[in-house]
Design a protein around this motif. Structure first.
Motif, mmCIF file in Angstrom:
data_model
loop_
_atom_site.group_PDB
_atom_site.id
_atom_site.type_symbol
_atom_site.label_atom_id
_atom_site.label_comp_id
_atom_site.label_asym_id
_atom_site.label_seq_id
_atom_site.Cartn_x
_atom_site.Cartn_y
_atom_site.Cartn_z
ATOM 1 N N PHE A 1 17.488 -39.394 -77.789
ATOM 2 C CA PHE A 1 18.935 -39.215 -77.667
ATOM 3 C C PHE A 1 19.758 -40.215 -78.479
ATOM 4 N N PRO A 2 19.322 -41.461 -78.653
ATOM 5 C CA PRO A 2 20.107 -42.334 -79.548
ATOM 6 C C PRO A 2 20.213 -41.786 -80.962
ATOM 7 N N PHE A 3 19.121 -41.211 -81.458
ATOM 8 C CA PHE A 3 19.131 -40.627 -82.804
ATOM 9 C C PHE A 3 20.070 -39.423 -82.856
ATOM 10 N N LEU A 4 20.024 -38.563 -81.841
ATOM 11 C CA LEU A 4 20.895 -37.380 -81.825
ATOM 12 C C LEU A 4 22.368 -37.773 -81.679
ATOM 13 N N ALA A 5 22.639 -38.789 -80.845
ATOM 14 C CA ALA A 5 24.030 -39.214 -80.650
ATOM 15 C C ALA A 5 24.617 -39.786 -81.939
ATOM 16 N N GLU A 6 23.838 -40.561 -82.659
ATOM 17 C CA GLU A 6 24.317 -41.096 -83.931
ATOM 18 C C GLU A 6 24.504 -39.990 -84.960
ATOM 19 N N ILE B 1 23.612 -30.429 -83.369
ATOM 20 C CA ILE B 1 24.035 -29.580 -82.253
ATOM 21 C C ILE B 1 22.913 -28.628 -81.843
ATOM 22 N N SER B 2 22.271 -27.995 -82.810
ATOM 23 C CA SER B 2 21.171 -27.081 -82.477
ATOM 24 C C SER B 2 20.005 -27.828 -81.857
ATOM 25 N N SER B 3 19.681 -29.011 -82.397
ATOM 26 C CA SER B 3 18.576 -29.802 -81.833
ATOM 27 C C SER B 3 18.905 -30.265 -80.425
ATOM 28 N N TRP B 4 20.157 -30.660 -80.204
ATOM 29 C CA TRP B 4 20.584 -31.122 -78.881
ATOM 30 C C TRP B 4 20.462 -29.999 -77.852
ATOM 31 N N LEU B 5 20.976 -28.820 -78.199
ATOM 32 C CA LEU B 5 20.919 -27.695 -77.269
ATOM 33 C C LEU B 5 19.481 -27.275 -76.995
ATOM 34 N N HIS B 6 18.648 -27.307 -78.030
ATOM 35 C CA HIS B 6 17.242 -26.960 -77.833
ATOM 36 C C HIS B 6 16.558 -27.969 -76.911
ATOM 37 N N LEU B 7 16.862 -29.240 -77.077
ATOM 38 C CA LEU B 7 16.272 -30.271 -76.230
ATOM 39 C C LEU B 7 16.743 -30.118 -74.782
ATOM 40 N N ILE B 8 18.018 -29.793 -74.586
ATOM 41 C CA ILE B 8 18.523 -29.605 -73.225
ATOM 42 C C ILE B 8 17.831 -28.422 -72.559
ATOM 43 N N ASP B 9 17.619 -27.341 -73.320
ATOM 44 C CA ASP B 9 16.899 -26.192 -72.762
ATOM 45 C C ASP B 9 15.498 -26.588 -72.313
ATOM 46 N N LEU B 10 14.833 -27.385 -73.119
ATOM 47 C CA LEU B 10 13.485 -27.834 -72.754
ATOM 48 C C LEU B 10 13.519 -28.731 -71.519
ATOM 49 N N ILE B 11 14.520 -29.601 -71.434
ATOM 50 C CA ILE B 11 14.631 -30.508 -70.279
ATOM 51 C C ILE B 11 14.869 -29.721 -69.002
ATOM 52 N N VAL B 12 15.778 -28.758 -69.051
ATOM 53 C CA VAL B 12 16.089 -27.967 -67.853
ATOM 54 C C VAL B 12 14.850 -27.201 -67.403
ATOM 55 N N ALA B 13 14.137 -26.584 -68.347
ATOM 56 C CA ALA B 13 12.914 -25.862 -67.992
ATOM 57 C C ALA B 13 11.849 -26.812 -67.442
ATOM 58 N N PHE B 14 11.732 -28.002 -68.038
ATOM 59 C CA PHE B 14 10.752 -28.989 -67.576
ATOM 60 C C PHE B 14 11.091 -29.473 -66.160
ATOM 61 N N ILE C 1 29.459 -36.158 -75.165
ATOM 62 C CA ILE C 1 28.957 -35.450 -76.357
ATOM 63 C C ILE C 1 28.332 -34.128 -75.954
ATOM 64 N N TRP C 2 27.540 -34.153 -74.901
ATOM 65 C CA TRP C 2 26.903 -32.921 -74.433
ATOM 66 C C TRP C 2 27.962 -31.894 -74.022
ATOM 67 N N GLY C 3 29.003 -32.333 -73.293
ATOM 68 C CA GLY C 3 30.053 -31.411 -72.906
ATOM 69 C C GLY C 3 30.755 -30.795 -74.110
ATOM 70 N N LYS C 4 31.027 -31.606 -75.133
ATOM 71 C CA LYS C 4 31.674 -31.083 -76.342
ATOM 72 C C LYS C 4 30.773 -30.076 -77.047
ATOM 73 N N LEU D 1 30.783 -26.833 -75.140
ATOM 74 C CA LEU D 1 32.072 -26.157 -75.315
ATOM 75 C C LEU D 1 32.150 -25.477 -76.672
ATOM 76 N N LYS D 2 31.756 -26.184 -77.719
ATOM 77 C CA LYS D 2 31.803 -25.594 -79.064
ATOM 78 C C LYS D 2 30.854 -24.412 -79.178
ATOM 79 N N ASP D 3 29.670 -24.543 -78.605
ATOM 80 C CA ASP D 3 28.704 -23.442 -78.686
ATOM 81 C C ASP D 3 29.211 -22.221 -77.919
ATOM 82 N N GLY D 4 29.778 -22.432 -76.719
ATOM 83 C CA GLY D 4 30.300 -21.308 -75.952
ATOM 84 C C GLY D 4 31.483 -20.646 -76.634
ATOM 85 N N TRP D 5 32.388 -21.452 -77.205
ATOM 86 C CA TRP D 5 33.549 -20.895 -77.896
ATOM 87 C C TRP D 5 33.121 -20.121 -79.136
ATOM 88 N N LYS D 6 32.083 -20.599 -79.808
ATOM 89 C CA LYS D 6 31.568 -19.898 -80.983
ATOM 90 C C LYS D 6 31.036 -18.523 -80.591
#
Length: 823
Positions: free
Chosen positions: A383-388, A400-413, A457-460, A463-468
């Motif tokens: 996450f430090p690498f993704l945040a930077e 953004i795509s990597s972050w969302l993919h990682l969150i999906d994996l975390i939720v499933a895990f 950052i995650w909330g933003k 939001l951007k992905d949903g609005w898209k």
């Protein structure tokens, strides 16, 4: 009657005190007051006798209670002798004098409180000394046990002979048990002195400091022995690098299950010792937290953590190779957890029960420790690498795509890990119930609780992905279409059942509303495994909440860009407005459903109690209260806009007819349309036909495109507006109501009632002013004359009107109608 015995010689006035002089002056103001002197003398004697009895009882009580302290303090003995002597003198003094001396006031007001205070101080000193001696003895036993353990280890290291492992282990266990027993006794003693906590602060700090020093020596030794024992058992198990890299890892043998009997006994005892030591430490922390008024935090089980730490070092070796493929990280972690969870539960749960750690479960502690290990790795390496990268504009899209993919994996895990703990009970519990309770903390998402900047950052990103996604759907105008068939031909008898709405079709909402709700709910579900309630609420506000506000703006803009034409409102314009109203009504109902969930109720309570969300919540009882309020305003404002358009068109079409004094005498010669009444030779007025037909067609069209709840409010509001307009126009136009005009007016109003007949059984009930005007016009002459003569006062007027069934027209309006009536 014989005179009473002469009193004793009275003292001179100069010998009396100010208090005594005031007493005498208060009772003997006039010469004739001397007649009451014998009675006053008797009362004073009785009062002094009561004082003597009370003082004697006080002396006996104090003497009895003070005797027990004579052997403890010579100072107390001297004080008691002095007060006993003073009390005896006091009794002698009060027996000779009618009024007590100042000495008794000094004893009762100063010396007795001082004595009581001194006795309490002596008692506190005694308690302090006794407690100090007892706690010193127990702390000494603890330090002796720790000192012996250290010396025993040193002798074992320096000795030329190898010690017998069994004898050495038994001696260590005896001293360890003695040390743990001493610490438990210390905790019981310290927990029992809450009332003296502030006074004995330094003593308790000193005791805690000595216990901390003992623990600083004892705990590393116990952990070192426990780790050495684990190493002798073959823990951690070996992970084949080739199998791990190929992703085809087979089951790993569990050394805990393969232990021999002698090693199992030693491990069991070592496990119990570690649990007992943690139990003591937990008691100490709870005592300190209770004193400070803070809340305790759940921690893992030390013995389970000792199993995870060595295996985690081997797993992290492989994790570092999969930074670009995080799915392998979660796969390996889940595989190891699944392979060992049965053995951990079978071997360690009986030991936890034996240690009486009622708050702990072997399965939960094992899963929690693995999840915590994965969380720490993610927090340090990914996450430090993704945040930077998110902060850099050129890398943001990929991040953004990597972050969302990682969150999906975390939720499933997280869900898979929780399912391991609930394997025994999942058949008897629902999907929602399985993931609540203690397992709330089993989540890799805990890293966002400590890093609010990452949470933002995650909330933003969400939001951007949903609005898209929503903007892609908004490009197709078909998502705003309304299904006109739903509920259009419903029977009036089942009208009340139509308001039990549940689906999008019931609300006649366009597809875009369903799509927006799905995007919002997906965001909410992704935060389902959040370990902290407040953090989850903050994320939902940042992502789902803001997304809903964006969609509300879309609905408002769509309404504002729609233009109404007064003469001929466009059907497409009405459909656009009604589509937005239906979408708002449907979303409002869904938000009410969501907020009824216990999780949202808990989040709302936590928000209200939090300093970060300290705001006025007098009527704010649900999580989405502000969003619902905004939706209600949208529905109300634009529903009123439609009602205004319908009423203005009706007014414009029938203005000339209503305002013309001779309108009701202009009869229609040709055949009238359907639903237009004919009474004898009378037909509906020419100017009213077009207005009624336009009103009927508009209401029928609105019924097909507007949801039932809002349409009910709409047609009732239209009926109220028409009723007000026609009744006001009649009163202001000065029309003279002859019998023919009255008949014509009745025909016209019956035609008006027919327009609303499809929506209710008795439409005339929604036109109270018109109904009462017809009643006045058809009233007999005697009744009308009686009403006109009632002029005495307002109360009699109101009573007379109500007697005739008139409640919506004022007396002046009634009088004006009756005066325009010409028969």
């Amino acid at each position: 009657m014989e005179p009473s015995a002469p009193p004793a010689a009275l003292p001179k006035l100069s010998e009396l005190s100010l208090h005594q002089l005031g007493f005498v002056n208060g009772h003997f103001k006039e010469p004739h007051d001397l007649r009451g002197a014998p009675l006053l003398f008797t009362e004073l004697n009785n009062y002094c006798s009561d004082l003597d009895v009370n003082l004697l009882h006080l002396r006996r009580t104090i003497t009895k209670r003070a005797v027990s302290w004579i052997s403890r303090s010579f100072a107390t003995k001297a004080s008691l002798r002095r007060i006993n002597h003073n009390l005896e003198n006091l009794c002698l003094c009060t027996s000779q004098c009618g009024i007590g001396p100042r000495r008794i006031q000094k004893i009762l007001g100063e010396e007795l409180p001082r004595l009581v205070k001194e006795l309490r101080r002596i008692e506190n000193i005694r308690k302090y000394v006794d407690f100090s001696l007892k706690v010193e003895a127990v702390v000494g036993d603890l330090e002796d046990a720790v000192f012996y353990s250290v010396n025993q280890r040193r002798r074992s290291i320096l000795s030329a002979k190898l010690p017998d492992p069994l004898i050495d282990f038994q001696k260590k266990q005896e001293r360890l048990l003695q040390a743990i027993k001493s610490m438990n006794e210390i905790e019981e003693m310290l927990a029992g002195v809450k009332e003296f906590k502030c006074q004995w602060h330094h003593l308790m700090e000193s005791v805690d400091s000595r216990v901390d020093k003992a623990l600083a020596v004892l705990r590393p030794q116990i952990l070192a022995d426990h780790r050495a024992l684990l190493a002798s058992l073959g823990w951690p198990p070996k992970l084949s690098s080739s199998e791990v890299e190929n992703g085809q890892m087979s089951s790993v043998p569990n050394p805990l299950v393969l232990m021999h009997v002698d090693k199992r006994e030693r491990y069991s005892q070592s496990f119990l010792d570690l649990c007992a030591l943690q139990h003591v430490q937990t008691r100490r922390e709870e005592r300190e937290l209770n004193f400070s008024g803070q809340k305790d935090n759940d921690v893992g089980l030390w013995a389970i953590d000792e199993l995870v730490m060595p295996i985690a070092s081997r797993m992290e070796y492989h994790f570092t190779k999969w930074l670009e493929q995080p799915e392998f990280i979660f796969g390996l972690a889940f595989k190891i957890t699944e392979d060992f969870i049965v053995g951990v539960d079978d071997v360690l749960q009986p030991l936890i029960d034996k240690a009486r750690l009622v708050r702990y479960s072997a399965k939960e502690a094992w899963v929690t420790a693995i999840v915590h290990m994965v969380s720490v790795f993610m927090e340090k390496r990914l996450f430090p690498f993704l945040a930077e990268g998110y902060k850099a504009k050129d890398l943001r899209s990929g991040v953004i795509s990597s972050w969302l993919h990682l969150i999906d994996l975390i939720v499933a895990f997280d869900k898979r890990m929780k399912s391991l703990v609930n394997l025994d009970t999942c058949l008897f519990m629902g999907e929602h119930e399985r993931f609540e309770g203690f397992l709330r903390g089993v989540s890799v998402l805990r890293i966002f609780c400590d890093r609010p900047e990452w949470l933002k950052i995650w909330g933003k990103i969400e939001l951007k992905d949903g609005w898209k996604k929503l903007k892609v759907e908004l490009k197709d105008e078909r998502v705003w279409l309304i299904d006109k068939k739903c509920g259009a031909a419903a029977h009036i008898g089942t009208q009340s059942e139509q308001f039990l709405l549940s689906t999008r079709e019931d609300f006649k909402a366009p597809l875009v509303a369903e799509f927006a709700l799905k995007i919002s709910w997906d965001m909410i579900e992704r935060s389902e495994t959040f370990p902290a309630i407040l953090a989850r609420a903050q994320f939902i506000r940042l992502a789902a909440g803001r997304f809903l506000w964006h969609f509300f703006n879309v609905l408002v803009l769509r309404c504002k860009r729609t233009e109404f034409f007064l003469d001929n409102p466009d059907d497409d314009a009405l459909m656009r407005i009604c589509g937005s109203i239906n979408a708002a009504r449907y979303i409002e109902s869904k938000l009410h459903e969501w907020t009824d969930d216990v999780n949202f109720l808990e989040m709302k309570i936590t928000e209200n109690n939090s300093i970060l969300h300290n705001r006025d919540v007098r009527n704010d009882t649900c999580f989405f209260w502000e969003e619902i309020k905004s939706l209600v305003e949208l529905e109300t404002n634009w529903l009123l806009e439609i009602i205004g358009v319908v009423l203005r068109q009706f007014e414009s079409l029938c203005w000339d007819d209503v305002q013309n004094k001779g309108c009701f005498e202009q009869l229609v010669e040709h055949t009238t349309p359907d639903r237009i009444l004919r009474v004898g030779d009378l037909t509906v007025s020419m100017g009213l036909i077009e207005a009624l037909d336009g009103l009927r067609s508009q209401l029928e069209f609105l019924k097909t495109i507007l949801n039932p709840k809002d349409f009910l409010d709409l047609w009732r509001s239209v009926a109220e507006g028409v009723d007000h307009y026609i009744s006001r126009s009649i009163l202001t136009s000065g029309i003279e109501f002859s019998s023919k005009v009255i008949d014509q007016f009745g025909v016209d109003m019956n035609a008006l009632f027919l327009v609303f007949q499809p929506f209710c059984v008795r439409p005339e009930a929604f036109f109270p002013c018109i109904r009462e005007t017809l009643k006045l016009l058809t009233m007999s002459g005697e009744e009308a004359k009686h009403l006109q003569l009632v002029r005495s006062n307002d109360a009699s007027r109101i009573k007379g009107l109500r007697f005739c069934g008139i409640s919506h027209l004022s007396f002046d309006q009634v009088d004006r109608v009756l005066r325009n009536k010409t028969l």
